[in-house]
Design a protein around this motif. Sequence first.
Motif, PDB file in Angstrom:
ATOM      1  N   VAL A   5       0.853  -1.185   0.000  1.00  0.00           N
ATOM      2  CA  VAL A   5       0.000   0.000   0.000  1.00  0.00           C
ATOM      3  C   VAL A   5       0.891   1.238   0.000  1.00  0.00           C
ATOM      4  O   VAL A   5       1.829   1.344   0.796  1.00  0.00           O
ATOM      5  CB  VAL A   5      -0.921   0.021   1.233  1.00  0.00           C
ATOM      6  CG1 VAL A   5      -1.749   1.306   1.254  1.00  0.00           C
ATOM      7  CG2 VAL A   5      -1.829  -1.209   1.250  1.00  0.00           C
ATOM      8  N   VAL A   6       0.595   2.168  -0.896  1.00  0.00           N
ATOM      9  CA  VAL A   6       1.299   3.451  -0.938  1.00  0.00           C
ATOM     10  C   VAL A   6       0.240   4.538  -0.793  1.00  0.00           C
ATOM     11  O   VAL A   6      -0.725   4.575  -1.557  1.00  0.00           O
ATOM     12  CB  VAL A   6       2.087   3.636  -2.243  1.00  0.00           C
ATOM     13  CG1 VAL A   6       2.921   4.921  -2.183  1.00  0.00           C
ATOM     14  CG2 VAL A   6       2.976   2.434  -2.527  1.00  0.00           C
ATOM     15  N   ALA A   7       0.420   5.409   0.217  1.00  0.00           N
ATOM     16  CA  ALA A   7      -0.592   6.427   0.494  1.00  0.00           C
ATOM     17  C   ALA A   7       0.061   7.685   1.034  1.00  0.00           C
ATOM     18  O   ALA A   7       1.099   7.632   1.704  1.00  0.00           O
ATOM     19  CB  ALA A   7      -1.619   5.899   1.505  1.00  0.00           C
ATOM     20  N   GLY A   8      -0.572   8.822   0.773  1.00  0.00           N
ATOM     21  CA  GLY A   8      -0.063  10.107   1.228  1.00  0.00           C
ATOM     22  C   GLY A   8      -0.563  10.455   2.616  1.00  0.00           C
ATOM     23  O   GLY A   8      -1.758  10.335   2.910  1.00  0.00           O
ATOM     24  N   MET A   9       0.348  10.895   3.490  1.00  0.00           N
ATOM     25  CA  MET A   9       0.000  11.304   4.847  1.00  0.00           C
ATOM     26  C   MET A   9       0.837  12.518   5.227  1.00  0.00           C
ATOM     27  O   MET A   9       1.628  13.014   4.409  1.00  0.00           O
ATOM     28  CB  MET A   9       0.234  10.156   5.835  1.00  0.00           C
ATOM     29  CG  MET A   9       1.678   9.691   5.930  1.00  0.00           C
ATOM     30  SD  MET A   9       1.928   8.359   7.158  1.00  0.00           S
ATOM     31  CE  MET A   9       1.546   9.209   8.708  1.00  0.00           C
ATOM     32  N   PHE A  10       0.683  12.991   6.445  1.00  0.00           N
ATOM     33  CA  PHE A  10       1.462  14.114   6.952  1.00  0.00           C
ATOM     34  C   PHE A  10       2.127  13.703   8.257  1.00  0.00           C
ATOM     35  O   PHE A  10       1.474  13.135   9.135  1.00  0.00           O
ATOM     36  CB  PHE A  10       0.576  15.344   7.143  1.00  0.00           C
ATOM     37  CG  PHE A  10      -0.094  15.783   5.873  1.00  0.00           C
ATOM     38  CD1 PHE A  10       0.612  16.478   4.899  1.00  0.00           C
ATOM     39  CD2 PHE A  10      -1.425  15.467   5.625  1.00  0.00           C
ATOM     40  CE1 PHE A  10       0.007  16.865   3.714  1.00  0.00           C
ATOM     41  CE2 PHE A  10      -2.043  15.854   4.441  1.00  0.00           C
ATOM     42  CZ  PHE A  10      -1.322  16.552   3.488  1.00  0.00           C
ATOM     43  N   THR A  11       3.421  13.977   8.355  1.00  0.00           N
ATOM     44  CA  THR A  11       4.184  13.641   9.543  1.00  0.00           C
ATOM     45  C   THR A  11       4.760  14.918  10.157  1.00  0.00           C
ATOM     46  O   THR A  11       5.001  15.894   9.447  1.00  0.00           O
ATOM     47  CB  THR A  11       5.319  12.658   9.210  1.00  0.00           C
ATOM     48  OG1 THR A  11       6.148  13.219   8.176  1.00  0.00           O
ATOM     49  CG2 THR A  11       4.761  11.318   8.727  1.00  0.00           C
TER      50      THR A  11
END
Length: 272
Positions: A76-82
């Motif tokens: 799974v490849v997904a965009g998030m914020f860290t």
Amino acid sequence: MRIALSQLTTGPDPESNLGLLREEARRAADGGARAVVFPEASMACFGTPLAPVAEPLDGPWAEEVRRIAKDTGLVVVAGMFTPAPDGKVANTLLATGPGVEASYDKIHLYDAFGYAESDSVAPGSEVVTIDVDGVRIGLATCYDVRFPELFRAHADAGAVVSLLLASWGAGPGKREQWELLTRARALDATLWLAAVGQADPAASATAAAGAAGASNAPTGIGHSAVIGPDGTVRQSLGAAPGMLLADLDPEEVAAVRRAVPVLANRRLAGRG
């Protein structure tokens, strides 16, 4: 290798968005995909205050994405914020699943068309590739597509596929630029380019509530596409949510690079 591109519209609530990812990952697994790719800002749509929703890579949102990967057997490849220093965040891609654990922080920030991503986001600096079933894949995010050197760096690192996760800003000529740039980057680096964007909220039954408050926030236009290493569009979607299942043949990359060896023929201009 079969991959799924899930073009969806996320809202401001990370937990609700996980439900979308879970549903779409099951759909991708049922379609025989080896990997499923979600857009930039899958965690929370742009227009949402990002610092309050940002979590580390070992936080609960990322752990749930890992659980989705484990339950479906997919990468799974997904965009998030860290979290990042000085109260900013990193615009991060998480890649996780069988044999894969990596992250990429967006290098080129979207300070264009009246939007200043750098006000709240810190830039990354590292080129990142992953290996899925022996196929090397480069990771890129949205505005990165305007910088051909990143995709050539993927190729130099052995990649035959680049994944481009986006939440493309709307506006006059923006769809045409998206289509031109994705084809150009595939041709520049002679590799497969799998570009998945947020669907157009106006075309989605689950429009991103809250994003309308920031009228220039890049919330997506759709038009995800799979581009061959010769720059031709092989599959594409419209503005509404949908899924592409695409079979990518690494041998086609080798054939195109033999016919048009632009990587091998590069020459650096000398300095006076």
